[in-house]
Design a protein around this motif. Structure first.
Motif, PDB file in Angstrom:
ATOM      1  N   ARG A  26      13.049 -49.913 -20.668  1.00  0.00           N
ATOM      2  CA  ARG A  26      13.320 -51.232 -20.084  1.00  0.00           C
ATOM      3  C   ARG A  26      12.387 -51.560 -18.933  1.00  0.00           C
ATOM      4  N   TYR A  27      11.632 -50.562 -18.438  1.00  0.00           N
ATOM      5  CA  TYR A  27      10.848 -50.762 -17.221  1.00  0.00           C
ATOM      6  C   TYR A  27       9.437 -50.214 -17.364  1.00  0.00           C
ATOM      7  N   ASP A  28       8.560 -50.758 -16.523  1.00  0.00           N
ATOM      8  CA  ASP A  28       7.244 -50.174 -16.272  1.00  0.00           C
ATOM      9  C   ASP A  28       7.334 -49.351 -14.997  1.00  0.00           C
ATOM     10  N   PHE A  29       6.845 -48.116 -15.033  1.00  0.00           N
ATOM     11  CA  PHE A  29       6.700 -47.275 -13.842  1.00  0.00           C
ATOM     12  C   PHE A  29       5.202 -47.032 -13.660  1.00  0.00           C
ATOM     13  N   TYR A  30       4.664 -47.361 -12.516  1.00  0.00           N
ATOM     14  CA  TYR A  30       3.208 -47.318 -12.379  1.00  0.00           C
ATOM     15  C   TYR A  30       2.795 -47.150 -10.917  1.00  0.00           C
ATOM     16  N   LYS A  31       1.507 -46.887 -10.713  1.00  0.00           N
ATOM     17  CA  LYS A  31       0.884 -46.668  -9.408  1.00  0.00           C
ATOM     18  C   LYS A  31       1.594 -45.569  -8.604  1.00  0.00           C
ATOM     19  N   PRO A  32       1.613 -44.337  -9.133  1.00  0.00           N
ATOM     20  CA  PRO A  32       2.277 -43.245  -8.404  1.00  0.00           C
ATOM     21  C   PRO A  32       1.443 -42.739  -7.230  1.00  0.00           C
ATOM     22  N   LYS A  33       2.143 -42.239  -6.215  1.00  0.00           N
ATOM     23  CA  LYS A  33       1.534 -41.553  -5.075  1.00  0.00           C
ATOM     24  C   LYS A  33       2.491 -40.457  -4.631  1.00  0.00           C
ATOM     25  N   VAL A  34       1.924 -39.383  -4.081  1.00  0.00           N
ATOM     26  CA  VAL A  34       2.730 -38.262  -3.617  1.00  0.00           C
ATOM     27  C   VAL A  34       2.726 -38.245  -2.096  1.00  0.00           C
ATOM     28  N   GLY A  35       3.930 -38.225  -1.507  1.00  0.00           N
ATOM     29  CA  GLY A  35       4.067 -38.210  -0.055  1.00  0.00           C
ATOM     30  C   GLY A  35       4.439 -36.836   0.454  1.00  0.00           C
ATOM     31  N   LYS A  36       4.998 -36.809   1.635  1.00  0.00           N
ATOM     32  CA  LYS A  36       5.381 -35.544   2.255  1.00  0.00           C
ATOM     33  C   LYS A  36       6.559 -34.915   1.505  1.00  0.00           C
ATOM     34  N   ASN A  37       6.624 -33.594   1.582  1.00  0.00           N
ATOM     35  CA  ASN A  37       7.715 -32.836   0.974  1.00  0.00           C
ATOM     36  C   ASN A  37       7.797 -33.051  -0.539  1.00  0.00           C
ATOM     37  N   GLY A  38       6.664 -33.407  -1.144  1.00  0.00           N
ATOM     38  CA  GLY A  38       6.638 -33.562  -2.587  1.00  0.00           C
ATOM     39  C   GLY A  38       7.342 -34.787  -3.116  1.00  0.00           C
ATOM     40  N   GLN A  39       7.703 -35.709  -2.243  1.00  0.00           N
ATOM     41  CA  GLN A  39       8.377 -36.920  -2.710  1.00  0.00           C
ATOM     42  C   GLN A  39       7.387 -37.822  -3.446  1.00  0.00           C
ATOM     43  N   LEU A  40       7.844 -38.356  -4.554  1.00  0.00           N
ATOM     44  CA  LEU A  40       7.006 -39.198  -5.393  1.00  0.00           C
ATOM     45  C   LEU A  40       7.348 -40.666  -5.153  1.00  0.00           C
ATOM     46  N   TYR A  41       6.314 -41.485  -5.017  1.00  0.00           N
ATOM     47  CA  TYR A  41       6.479 -42.922  -4.857  1.00  0.00           C
ATOM     48  C   TYR A  41       5.813 -43.607  -6.050  1.00  0.00           C
ATOM     49  N   TYR A  42       6.376 -44.727  -6.463  1.00  0.00           N
ATOM     50  CA  TYR A  42       5.769 -45.521  -7.524  1.00  0.00           C
ATOM     51  C   TYR A  42       6.382 -46.923  -7.524  1.00  0.00           C
ATOM     52  N   SER A  85      14.540 -33.818  -6.911  1.00  0.00           N
ATOM     53  CA  SER A  85      15.674 -33.680  -7.826  1.00  0.00           C
ATOM     54  C   SER A  85      15.792 -34.853  -8.788  1.00  0.00           C
ATOM     55  N   GLY A  86      14.933 -35.879  -8.626  1.00  0.00           N
ATOM     56  CA  GLY A  86      14.951 -37.028  -9.522  1.00  0.00           C
ATOM     57  C   GLY A  86      15.734 -38.218  -9.003  1.00  0.00           C
ATOM     58  N   GLU A  87      16.292 -38.105  -7.806  1.00  0.00           N
ATOM     59  CA  GLU A  87      17.066 -39.213  -7.241  1.00  0.00           C
ATOM     60  C   GLU A  87      16.120 -40.340  -6.804  1.00  0.00           C
ATOM     61  N   GLN A  88      16.435 -41.569  -7.200  1.00  0.00           N
ATOM     62  CA  GLN A  88      15.594 -42.725  -6.912  1.00  0.00           C
ATOM     63  C   GLN A  88      16.198 -43.582  -5.799  1.00  0.00           C
ATOM     64  N   LYS A  89      15.295 -44.071  -4.944  1.00  0.00           N
ATOM     65  CA  LYS A  89      15.707 -44.928  -3.835  1.00  0.00           C
ATOM     66  C   LYS A  89      14.727 -46.091  -3.723  1.00  0.00           C
ATOM     67  N   THR A 105      -3.479 -25.575 -16.334  1.00  0.00           N
ATOM     68  CA  THR A 105      -2.739 -25.081 -17.501  1.00  0.00           C
ATOM     69  C   THR A 105      -2.692 -26.102 -18.629  1.00  0.00           C
ATOM     70  N   GLY A 106      -2.960 -27.369 -18.328  1.00  0.00           N
ATOM     71  CA  GLY A 106      -2.858 -28.419 -19.333  1.00  0.00           C
ATOM     72  C   GLY A 106      -1.436 -28.884 -19.578  1.00  0.00           C
ATOM     73  N   GLU A 107      -0.486 -28.375 -18.781  1.00  0.00           N
ATOM     74  CA  GLU A 107       0.915 -28.747 -18.961  1.00  0.00           C
ATOM     75  C   GLU A 107       1.118 -30.215 -18.567  1.00  0.00           C
ATOM     76  N   LEU A 108       1.767 -30.969 -19.440  1.00  0.00           N
ATOM     77  CA  LEU A 108       2.009 -32.394 -19.219  1.00  0.00           C
ATOM     78  C   LEU A 108       3.510 -32.649 -19.210  1.00  0.00           C
ATOM     79  N   GLU A 109       3.964 -33.397 -18.202  1.00  0.00           N
ATOM     80  CA  GLU A 109       5.387 -33.667 -18.043  1.00  0.00           C
ATOM     81  C   GLU A 109       5.589 -35.136 -17.696  1.00  0.00           C
ATOM     82  N   THR A 110       6.594 -35.743 -18.311  1.00  0.00           N
ATOM     83  CA  THR A 110       6.961 -37.117 -17.981  1.00  0.00           C
ATOM     84  C   THR A 110       7.957 -37.101 -16.828  1.00  0.00           C
ATOM     85  N   ILE A 111       7.641 -37.807 -15.747  1.00  0.00           N
ATOM     86  CA  ILE A 111       8.456 -37.780 -14.536  1.00  0.00           C
ATOM     87  C   ILE A 111       9.422 -38.960 -14.475  1.00  0.00           C
TER      88      ILE A 111
END
Length: 386
Positions: free
Chosen positions: A215-231, A334-338, A204-210
């Protein structure tokens, strides 16, 4: 543990039974061999008294091989390695059998017009997504390449650096990557902005900022089980660079002066018996010690010895040289960070809920029960594959 590979010191390694062995990337070794043969064939032009008289002495370029190395690699389900290599101003992508490393490699792409920096593989559609740039340009954009085609399809553009792309394993039409913008000043210098994690739907070409925070660099993302995002997350430090055109202009006079110096040095040695080359100067032992204590890692200056001591004081079992504010983060849908681990340079997600990470000194595994095991000592591992 399944096959585990990593990139360190511009070389590719395989880890089995806590024993590490280097993997020969034929594209790299053959390119270096070809350069050496060309150099030997032309050696007669820069040797002998005639060449010295003309100021054509043979000066080895210490940076000649600095831009020839494997830059990234991925493992496929067929126990194959797909690796990308930088070959000075060009690149090559090859497929290599992990089960039979001595077998000939299969060529995917050879291109002298751009450089590949990162890649990921879509098993379902047998295609690669690449982060690439043209020469020394600061722009790095994403493009898609099918294994059965040499056609490159760019999917991002603009004054930005799009890096570390990865496919969503549950939906290969979705790609995650980190991106940062940059700007030129009137002198051609470049200012780099903070990195943020983006999500792009290829259909679709849809682009979203996650994930984004100035104040920070967020980089090297990976997707794990249950759609959880790591970076990875670290404090943003504004970076400024000189443009490639400025670099070329600045380096030209040094090349001319080096030739003139060689010509003058020849006459000085002939008539005085002494060389213009100084035997005094900075203590090489001190210079070497400084280089060991101060490291530039991904554009960031790290005081290795000081950081190692800080990590030891913090109670790290396997203390490394990466600052503790370089964090491995898990983000839920849901966007919660750990924060999973501090002082992380690179990481990989295992199939059994394990996590592998590098702290710049060791490669360590975090098991499902959160216990840690040191697998191998290796400096500055910037990519782990499993």
């Amino acid at each position: 543990m399944s096959s585990l590979l990593y990139l360190s010191n511009q070389a590719l390694y395989q880890l089995q039974n806590q024993q590490s062995q280097s993997i020969d990337c034929h594209a790299v070794s053959q390119y270096k061999k070809n350069l050496q043969e060309i150099k030997q064939r032309k050696q007669w032009k820069t040797t002998g008294t005639g060449a010295q008289f003309m100021g054509l002495r043979n000066y080895d370029d210490p940076d000649e091989l600095a831009h020839i190395f494997p830059v990234d690699a991925v493992l496929t389900n067929e126990q194959q390695i797909i690796y990308a290599a930088r070959l000075q101003d060009g690149c090559a992508i090859y497929i290599k059998s992990l089960a039979a490393l001595e077998q000939p490699e299969s060529l995917v792409l050879r291109n002298n017009e751009f450089i590949v920096h990162h890649l990921d593989y879509d098993t379902q559609n047998q295609r690669l997504i690449l982060s690439a740039s043209k020469g020394y340009a600061f722009e790095r954009h994403l493009c898609v390449l099918g294994l059965d085609s040499s056609r490159i399809q760019y999917i991002t553009e603009g004054d930005c650096q799009d890096e570390h792309p990865c496919f969503d394993p549950e939906n290969p039409n979705v790609v995650y990557y980190d991106s940062c913008g940059f700007a030129y000043d009137h002198q051609g210098n470049v200012s780099i902005g903070p990195k943020e994690i983006c999500r792009l739907d290829l259909k679709t070409g849809e682009l979203e900022t996650i994930a984004s925070d100035p104040r920070y660099d967020f980089y090297k993302p990976k997707v794990g089980k249950n759609g959880q995002l790591y970076y990875l997350k670290r404090p943003y430090q504004g970076q400024n660079y000189s443009g490639s055109s400025i670099k070329d202009i600045l380096m030209a006079p040094f090349k001319i002066l080096r030739a003139i110096f060689g010509w003058l040095d020849f006459f000085t040695q002939r008539y005085t018996g002494e060389s213009l080359k100084s035997t005094s100067g900075a203590n090489p032992a001190k210079a070497r010690q400084k280089s060991e204590e101060e490291l530039f890692v991904e554009g960031n200056l790290i005081k290795a010895q000081k950081t190692l001591q800080q990590n030891q004081n913090a109670g790290e079992k396997f203390a490394g040289v990466i600052p503790r504010n370089w964090e491995l983060v898990q983000q839920s849908a849901s966007g919660e960070q750990k924060v999973l681990k501090k002082g992380v340079l690179s990481y990989a997600l295992g199939a059994d809920d394990s996590v592998y990470y590098s702290n710049g000194k060791y490669l360590v595994s975090i098991n499902a029960d959160q216990t840690e095991q040191m697998l191998v000592e290796a400096k500055l591992i910037h990519k782990i594959m499993c």
